[in-house]
Design a protein around this motif. Structure first.
Motif, PDB file in Angstrom:
ATOM      1  N   LYS A  15       0.842  -1.194   0.000  1.00 45.24           N
ATOM      2  CA  LYS A  15       0.000   0.000   0.000  1.00 45.24           C
ATOM      3  C   LYS A  15       0.879   1.247   0.000  1.00 45.24           C
ATOM      4  O   LYS A  15       1.907   1.275   0.671  1.00 45.24           O
ATOM      5  N   PRO A  16       0.459   2.300  -0.744  1.00 42.98           N
ATOM      6  CA  PRO A  16       1.246   3.523  -0.724  1.00 42.98           C
ATOM      7  C   PRO A  16       1.197   4.160   0.660  1.00 42.98           C
ATOM      8  O   PRO A  16       0.198   4.076   1.355  1.00 42.98           O
ATOM      9  N   LYS A  17       2.281   4.766   1.068  1.00 45.99           N
ATOM     10  CA  LYS A  17       2.340   5.404   2.382  1.00 45.99           C
ATOM     11  C   LYS A  17       1.461   6.654   2.382  1.00 45.99           C
ATOM     12  O   LYS A  17       1.540   7.484   1.491  1.00 45.99           O
ATOM     13  N   ALA A  18       0.611   6.742   3.382  1.00 47.82           N
ATOM     14  CA  ALA A  18      -0.305   7.876   3.493  1.00 47.82           C
ATOM     15  C   ALA A  18       0.381   9.048   4.195  1.00 47.82           C
ATOM     16  O   ALA A  18       1.307   8.870   4.967  1.00 47.82           O
ATOM     17  N   LYS A  19      -0.129  10.249   3.901  1.00 46.94           N
ATOM     18  CA  LYS A  19       0.336  11.441   4.599  1.00 46.94           C
ATOM     19  C   LYS A  19      -0.064  11.326   6.060  1.00 46.94           C
ATOM     20  O   LYS A  19      -1.069  10.701   6.385  1.00 46.94           O
ATOM     21  N   ALA A  20       0.692  11.963   6.918  1.00 47.68           N
ATOM     22  CA  ALA A  20       0.305  12.014   8.321  1.00 47.68           C
ATOM     23  C   ALA A  20      -0.964  12.862   8.422  1.00 47.68           C
ATOM     24  O   ALA A  20      -1.091  13.886   7.754  1.00 47.68           O
ATOM     25  N   VAL A  21      -1.906  12.403   9.228  1.00 49.80           N
ATOM     26  CA  VAL A  21      -3.155  13.134   9.388  1.00 49.80           C
ATOM     27  C   VAL A  21      -2.923  14.333  10.281  1.00 49.80           C
ATOM     28  O   VAL A  21      -2.381  14.218  11.378  1.00 49.80           O
ATOM     29  N   LYS A  22      -3.310  15.487   9.779  1.00 51.85           N
ATOM     30  CA  LYS A  22      -3.189  16.715  10.558  1.00 51.85           C
ATOM     31  C   LYS A  22      -4.491  16.931  11.320  1.00 51.85           C
ATOM     32  O   LYS A  22      -5.575  16.774  10.769  1.00 51.85           O
ATOM     33  N   LYS A  23      -4.360  17.302  12.569  1.00 56.26           N
ATOM     34  CA  LYS A  23      -5.532  17.554  13.406  1.00 56.26           C
ATOM     35  C   LYS A  23      -6.435  18.617  12.773  1.00 56.26           C
ATOM     36  O   LYS A  23      -7.651  18.546  12.859  1.00 56.26           O
ATOM     37  N   THR A  24      -5.823  19.570  12.070  1.00 52.62           N
ATOM     38  CA  THR A  24      -6.602  20.647  11.441  1.00 52.62           C
ATOM     39  C   THR A  24      -7.473  20.133  10.299  1.00 52.62           C
ATOM     40  O   THR A  24      -8.467  20.763   9.954  1.00 52.62           O
ATOM     41  N   ASP A  25      -7.127  18.982   9.709  1.00 47.70           N
ATOM     42  CA  ASP A  25      -7.939  18.404   8.630  1.00 47.70           C
ATOM     43  C   ASP A  25      -9.260  17.829   9.147  1.00 47.70           C
ATOM     44  O   ASP A  25     -10.241  17.745   8.412  1.00 47.70           O
ATOM     45  N   CYS A 109      -7.794   6.957   3.366  1.00 45.03           N
ATOM     46  CA  CYS A 109      -7.992   5.971   4.433  1.00 45.03           C
ATOM     47  C   CYS A 109      -7.438   6.462   5.757  1.00 45.03           C
ATOM     48  O   CYS A 109      -8.072   6.288   6.795  1.00 45.03           O
ATOM     49  N   ALA A 110      -6.263   7.047   5.727  1.00 39.66           N
ATOM     50  CA  ALA A 110      -5.669   7.547   6.968  1.00 39.66           C
ATOM     51  C   ALA A 110      -6.555   8.632   7.585  1.00 39.66           C
ATOM     52  O   ALA A 110      -6.837   8.611   8.791  1.00 39.66           O
ATOM     53  N   LEU A 111      -7.018   9.553   6.751  1.00 35.62           N
ATOM     54  CA  LEU A 111      -7.865  10.642   7.236  1.00 35.62           C
ATOM     55  C   LEU A 111      -9.229  10.115   7.680  1.00 35.62           C
ATOM     56  O   LEU A 111      -9.743  10.494   8.733  1.00 35.62           O
ATOM     57  N   LEU A 112      -9.812   9.208   6.891  1.00 39.40           N
ATOM     58  CA  LEU A 112     -11.117   8.650   7.247  1.00 39.40           C
ATOM     59  C   LEU A 112     -11.026   7.835   8.530  1.00 39.40           C
ATOM     60  O   LEU A 112     -11.912   7.916   9.387  1.00 39.40           O
ATOM     61  N   THR A 113      -9.969   7.068   8.693  1.00 32.08           N
ATOM     62  CA  THR A 113      -9.807   6.280   9.922  1.00 32.08           C
ATOM     63  C   THR A 113      -9.789   7.190  11.137  1.00 32.08           C
ATOM     64  O   THR A 113     -10.507   6.965  12.114  1.00 32.08           O
ATOM     65  N   LYS A 114      -8.994   8.245  11.075  1.00 35.13           N
ATOM     66  CA  LYS A 114      -8.883   9.170  12.217  1.00 35.13           C
ATOM     67  C   LYS A 114     -10.209   9.905  12.462  1.00 35.13           C
ATOM     68  O   LYS A 114     -10.654  10.024  13.609  1.00 35.13           O
ATOM     69  N   ALA A 115     -10.840  10.390  11.390  1.00 30.50           N
ATOM     70  CA  ALA A 115     -12.115  11.108  11.546  1.00 30.50           C
ATOM     71  C   ALA A 115     -13.209  10.163  12.050  1.00 30.50           C
ATOM     72  O   ALA A 115     -14.039  10.554  12.870  1.00 30.50           O
ATOM     73  N   CYS A 116     -13.186   8.931  11.577  1.00 30.17           N
ATOM     74  CA  CYS A 116     -14.168   7.938  12.014  1.00 30.17           C
ATOM     75  C   CYS A 116     -13.986   7.638  13.502  1.00 30.17           C
ATOM     76  O   CYS A 116     -14.951   7.633  14.264  1.00 30.17           O
ATOM     77  N   GLU A 117     -12.749   7.399  13.906  1.00 30.15           N
ATOM     78  CA  GLU A 117     -12.478   7.134  15.329  1.00 30.15           C
ATOM     79  C   GLU A 117     -12.921   8.306  16.193  1.00 30.15           C
ATOM     80  O   GLU A 117     -13.492   8.118  17.261  1.00 30.15           O
TER      81      GLU A 117
END
Length: 191
Positions: A15-25, A109-117
């Protein structure tokens, strides 16, 4: 020691490496993430009710609800990989179904995972209880359990944000492809 050198899972590419999720996003995406999780959960609950009938327990629904944002569960990847964020022209962010053939979900996925949690993780038990009691309207469940995640309404996405830039780039690519298709069709008609 061999192995499948760089191949992940059943032999697929890594899987391609995702950007780090920023809290501001998260302020832009927590509402659509919660609404989509609630509707996805509602669909799963309907299937479980049809399959299990009267043997369906509230605990079983709770387990399903809790697994939606968990990328390591059996249900999580189905939800997390099914959607991608798409900004509207007005700057609001929506979750749209991933188009068949679109590349891996990476940043989405990284952003959705964090926002979902962040949003769904706080209300999954309430949603399970509502569906166990028999709530049959997906939008009613989403509206009630996602009220906090959606209030106040998410701000408009600035045009400098990576989601907006990506959407603009994709829109221009589609328009260019559409123009080429129309030109080719017009050329055929002239013959």
């Amino acid at each position: 020691m061999g192995g499948m050198g760089g191949m992940e899972g059943m032999g697929g590419p890594p899987k391609p490496k995702a950007k780090a999720v920023k809290k501001t996003d998260l302020k832009y995406v927590k509402c659509p993430a919660c609404n989509s999780a609630a509707k996805f959960f509602h669909g799963k609950a309907i299937i479980e009710r049809a399959t299990r009938g009267s043997s369906l327990t509230e605990d079983h629904l709770v387990k399903i609800a809790q697994d939606i944002c968990d990328e390591k569960s059996s249900i999580g990847p189905e939800f997390l990989e099914a959607f991608r964020f798409r900004p509207t022209k007005e700057g609001q962010v929506v979750l749209a179904t991933r188009v068949k053939g679109e590349s891996g979900c990476g940043d989405d996925c990284a952003l959705l995972t964090k926002a979902c949690e962040m949003s769904w993780g706080e209300v999954d038990l309430d949603a399970a209880e509502m569906l166990y009691r028999g709530e049959s309207d997906a939008q009613a469940v989403a509206t009630e359990v996602c009220a906090d995640a959606c209030s106040p309404a998410p701000p408009a996405l600035p045009d400098t944000h990576w989601l907006f830039k990506r959407a603009t780039k994709e829109r221009k690519r589609r328009e260019k492809k559409s123009k080429k298709t129309k030109s080719a069709s017009a050329a055929k008609e002239e013959l």
